[in-house]
Design a protein around this motif. Sequence first.
Motif, PDB file in Angstrom:
ATOM      1  N   SER A 113      -1.459  -8.447   0.111  1.00  0.00           N
ATOM      2  CA  SER A 113      -2.427  -9.122   0.975  1.00  0.00           C
ATOM      3  C   SER A 113      -2.655  -8.284   2.234  1.00  0.00           C
ATOM      4  CB  SER A 113      -1.868 -10.504   1.347  1.00  0.00           C
ATOM      5  OG  SER A 113      -2.184 -10.825   2.681  1.00  0.00           O
ATOM      6  N   PRO A 114      -3.906  -7.930   2.550  1.00  0.00           N
ATOM      7  CA  PRO A 114      -4.162  -7.137   3.753  1.00  0.00           C
ATOM      8  C   PRO A 114      -3.645  -7.801   5.023  1.00  0.00           C
ATOM      9  CG  PRO A 114      -6.111  -7.162   2.358  1.00  0.00           C
ATOM     10  CD  PRO A 114      -5.131  -8.121   1.751  1.00  0.00           C
ATOM     11  N   GLU A 115      -3.750  -9.137   5.115  1.00  0.00           N
ATOM     12  CA  GLU A 115      -3.270  -9.836   6.318  1.00  0.00           C
ATOM     13  C   GLU A 115      -1.765  -9.660   6.446  1.00  0.00           C
ATOM     14  OE1 GLU A 115      -5.171 -11.477   3.905  1.00  0.00           O
ATOM     15  OE2 GLU A 115      -6.993 -10.993   5.049  1.00  0.00           O
ATOM     16  N   LYS A 126       4.931   4.809   7.842  1.00  0.00           N
ATOM     17  CA  LYS A 126       4.399   6.122   7.462  1.00  0.00           C
ATOM     18  C   LYS A 126       3.436   6.004   6.283  1.00  0.00           C
ATOM     19  CE  LYS A 126       5.046  10.696   7.893  1.00  0.00           C
ATOM     20  NZ  LYS A 126       5.363  11.467   9.071  1.00  0.00           N
ATOM     21  N   ALA A 127       3.646   4.988   5.454  1.00  0.00           N
ATOM     22  CA  ALA A 127       2.778   4.830   4.276  1.00  0.00           C
ATOM     23  C   ALA A 127       2.749   3.372   3.845  1.00  0.00           C
ATOM     24  CB  ALA A 127       3.273   5.697   3.119  1.00  0.00           C
ATOM     25  N   VAL A 128       1.644   3.008   3.192  1.00  0.00           N
ATOM     26  CA  VAL A 128       1.561   1.725   2.487  1.00  0.00           C
ATOM     27  C   VAL A 128       1.383   2.065   1.014  1.00  0.00           C
ATOM     28  CG1 VAL A 128       0.223  -0.394   2.148  1.00  0.00           C
ATOM     29  CG2 VAL A 128       0.503   0.536   4.453  1.00  0.00           C
ATOM     30  N   VAL A 129       2.202   1.461   0.156  1.00  0.00           N
ATOM     31  CA  VAL A 129       2.017   1.648  -1.292  1.00  0.00           C
ATOM     32  C   VAL A 129       1.462   0.351  -1.857  1.00  0.00           C
ATOM     33  CG1 VAL A 129       3.066   2.178  -3.519  1.00  0.00           C
ATOM     34  CG2 VAL A 129       3.951   3.270  -1.431  1.00  0.00           C
ATOM     35  N   ILE A 130       0.243   0.415  -2.376  1.00  0.00           N
ATOM     36  CA  ILE A 130      -0.369  -0.760  -3.007  1.00  0.00           C
ATOM     37  C   ILE A 130      -0.263  -0.584  -4.521  1.00  0.00           C
ATOM     38  CG2 ILE A 130      -2.697   0.284  -2.749  1.00  0.00           C
ATOM     39  CD1 ILE A 130      -3.739  -2.647  -2.692  1.00  0.00           C
ATOM     40  N   THR A 131       0.399  -1.531  -5.164  1.00  0.00           N
ATOM     41  CA  THR A 131       0.532  -1.484  -6.627  1.00  0.00           C
ATOM     42  C   THR A 131      -0.608  -2.284  -7.237  1.00  0.00           C
ATOM     43  OG1 THR A 131       2.920  -1.463  -6.339  1.00  0.00           O
ATOM     44  CG2 THR A 131       2.098  -1.928  -8.556  1.00  0.00           C
ATOM     45  N   ALA A 141      -9.710  -1.562   0.154  1.00  0.00           N
ATOM     46  CA  ALA A 141     -10.582  -1.553   1.339  1.00  0.00           C
ATOM     47  C   ALA A 141     -10.002  -2.444   2.430  1.00  0.00           C
ATOM     48  CB  ALA A 141     -11.989  -2.004   0.961  1.00  0.00           C
ATOM     49  N   GLY A 142      -9.501  -3.616   2.051  1.00  0.00           N
ATOM     50  CA  GLY A 142      -8.911  -4.535   3.028  1.00  0.00           C
ATOM     51  C   GLY A 142      -7.686  -3.916   3.692  1.00  0.00           C
ATOM     52  N   ILE A 143      -6.913  -3.181   2.914  1.00  0.00           N
ATOM     53  CA  ILE A 143      -5.699  -2.571   3.477  1.00  0.00           C
ATOM     54  C   ILE A 143      -6.063  -1.387   4.373  1.00  0.00           C
ATOM     55  CG2 ILE A 143      -3.598  -1.288   2.852  1.00  0.00           C
ATOM     56  CD1 ILE A 143      -3.340  -3.451   0.610  1.00  0.00           C
ATOM     57  N   ARG A 144      -7.070  -0.639   3.988  1.00  0.00           N
ATOM     58  CA  ARG A 144      -7.583   0.433   4.872  1.00  0.00           C
ATOM     59  C   ARG A 144      -7.976  -0.158   6.228  1.00  0.00           C
ATOM     60  NH1 ARG A 144      -6.869   5.479   3.755  1.00  0.00           N
ATOM     61  NH2 ARG A 144      -7.815   6.358   1.903  1.00  0.00           N
ATOM     62  N   ASN A 145      -8.627  -1.294   6.143  1.00  0.00           N
ATOM     63  CA  ASN A 145      -9.043  -2.002   7.361  1.00  0.00           C
ATOM     64  C   ASN A 145      -7.851  -2.389   8.213  1.00  0.00           C
ATOM     65  OD1 ASN A 145     -11.474  -2.478   8.349  1.00  0.00           O
ATOM     66  ND2 ASN A 145     -11.891  -4.337   7.154  1.00  0.00           N
ATOM     67  N   ALA A 146      -6.821  -2.913   7.532  1.00  0.00           N
ATOM     68  CA  ALA A 146      -5.608  -3.336   8.251  1.00  0.00           C
ATOM     69  C   ALA A 146      -4.931  -2.136   8.916  1.00  0.00           C
ATOM     70  CB  ALA A 146      -4.645  -4.023   7.284  1.00  0.00           C
ATOM     71  N   ILE A 147      -4.975  -0.987   8.259  1.00  0.00           N
ATOM     72  CA  ILE A 147      -4.350   0.225   8.811  1.00  0.00           C
ATOM     73  C   ILE A 147      -5.177   0.755   9.980  1.00  0.00           C
ATOM     74  CG2 ILE A 147      -3.897   2.667   8.310  1.00  0.00           C
ATOM     75  CD1 ILE A 147      -3.158   1.841   5.454  1.00  0.00           C
ATOM     76  N   GLY A 148      -6.494   0.593   9.895  1.00  0.00           N
ATOM     77  CA  GLY A 148      -7.387   1.061  10.958  1.00  0.00           C
ATOM     78  C   GLY A 148      -7.262   2.560  11.156  1.00  0.00           C
ATOM     79  N   SER A 149      -7.139   2.997  12.424  1.00  0.00           N
ATOM     80  CA  SER A 149      -7.128   4.443  12.678  1.00  0.00           C
ATOM     81  C   SER A 149      -5.708   5.004  12.751  1.00  0.00           C
ATOM     82  CB  SER A 149      -7.866   4.724  13.989  1.00  0.00           C
ATOM     83  OG  SER A 149      -7.215   4.001  15.025  1.00  0.00           O
ATOM     84  N   LYS A 150      -4.704   4.196  12.404  1.00  0.00           N
ATOM     85  CA  LYS A 150      -3.313   4.687  12.457  1.00  0.00           C
ATOM     86  C   LYS A 150      -3.097   5.770  11.392  1.00  0.00           C
ATOM     87  CE  LYS A 150      -1.379   0.242  13.942  1.00  0.00           C
ATOM     88  NZ  LYS A 150      -2.429  -0.712  13.515  1.00  0.00           N
ATOM     89  N   ALA A 151      -2.241   6.720  11.698  1.00  0.00           N
ATOM     90  CA  ALA A 151      -1.968   7.824  10.760  1.00  0.00           C
ATOM     91  C   ALA A 151      -0.970   7.350   9.704  1.00  0.00           C
ATOM     92  CB  ALA A 151      -1.418   9.026  11.517  1.00  0.00           C
ATOM     93  N   ALA A 173      -8.519   7.033  -7.040  1.00  0.00           N
ATOM     94  CA  ALA A 173      -9.478   7.755  -6.193  1.00  0.00           C
ATOM     95  C   ALA A 173      -9.827   6.951  -4.940  1.00  0.00           C
ATOM     96  CB  ALA A 173     -10.742   8.067  -6.982  1.00  0.00           C
ATOM     97  N   LEU A 174      -9.199   5.791  -4.786  1.00  0.00           N
ATOM     98  CA  LEU A 174      -9.545   4.919  -3.651  1.00  0.00           C
ATOM     99  C   LEU A 174      -8.678   5.204  -2.427  1.00  0.00           C
ATOM    100  CD1 LEU A 174      -9.696   1.747  -5.903  1.00  0.00           C
ATOM    101  CD2 LEU A 174     -11.669   2.631  -4.656  1.00  0.00           C
ATOM    102  N   GLY A 175      -7.419   5.594  -2.651  1.00  0.00           N
ATOM    103  CA  GLY A 175      -6.494   5.841  -1.550  1.00  0.00           C
ATOM    104  C   GLY A 175      -6.356   7.330  -1.264  1.00  0.00           C
TER     105      GLY A 175
END
Length: 365
Positions: A113-115, A126-131, A141-151, A173-175
């Motif tokens: 869940s992105p929230e 350092k990383a998010v792993v989405i299975t 896309a929702g998780i990218r949003n949650a990460i925002g501009s963080k490295a 090809a999404l991440g």
Amino acid sequence: MRVPFNNLKRQYLAMADAIQEALQRVAASGWYIMGPEHDAFEREFAAYCGCPHAIAVGNGTDALELALRCAGCGAGDEIVTASNAGGYTTTAVVLVGATPVYADVDPATLTLSPESVAAALSNNTKAVVITHLFGQLGDVAGIRNAIGSKAIFLIEDCAQAHGAMAGGIRAGALGDLGTFSFYPTKNLGALGDGGAVVCGRDDLAGKLRALRQYGWQGRYKAVTPYGRNSRMDEMQAAVLRAKLPHLDEGNETRRGIVARYRAAAKNTRLHIVHAPSPSYVGHLCVALHEDRDALRERLAGLGVDTAIHYPYLDLCQPAMADAVWRAVSLPVSEDAVAHILSLPCFPELTGAEVEQVCDAIAACA
Ligand SMILES: Cc1ncc(COP(=O)(O)O)c(C=O)c1O
């Protein structure tokens, strides 16, 4: 008649000529590791995923570990992931010396869940792993949003989602990095172990190619730390090349089976979680039922084999008793683990077997 949960021999028999030809070609070639079949498979799989690079490795857990290493993850880093995905990411995170941080999953898909990911992030992430669990793409896309501009690297574990698509883009090809397993039961399965990492960036691809073979840059010159041996052999590459052209057709058949189970479950208490769509490739047909264990017994009595994916959350595994981990609140994951079951779902099921499962669902769910 007993409906098996899976039967890999049927897939072999359906493709026996092509597989035998591939195996004999390799045996006669005199080249058994990282040869022409391997290179061709890397090209063909990269093209299938719509990614510039595919790096073949020994298995899907190595793919996760090497992807994390490639992203620079190590001691002191936190990796945010789900706790309901069978423990593979946790294994890889622990191997690189980082700390798993568990976020909850969305009730509609049972993927991250992105929230909840937003609540789990810290300055050490350092990383998010989405299975993409069960064959269902998660909300990248929702998780990218949650990460925002963080490295923070976004790694997709696509071991159960070969070919799944969002907006015409395939899993992997999404991440930033996408990892795959070709374990025999996967939608694209070898006759043994295999895995791959896909990515778009040339620098990451170069680092992965070094990491999978002793850290080498050229023969015998180790330049990349933490390199190891995780290579795909020619036999597996040749088999995967024979099977890849049939992947989409197999995915479609899986979706058709799920559609029939959903229709059969309509007026029952069985909730089949995923609906057929391009973002779901039917790797597993999972369902929730309030009295899961009793239902499994009733289905078994009607000749239908079932399984549980997965019976434990990662943080509840005995092997994690002394490990360091962190979790935000996980009510959806905790509820699902108690109520989930998987129904037989593989392309070689016969029409009569699918019918039998449907009748059993209607009769006892
Ligand atoms: C979601 C997921 N990730 C990773 C893996 C690990 O793959 P392997 O068994 O090839 O190491 C698997 C399967 O086995 C899996 O289902």
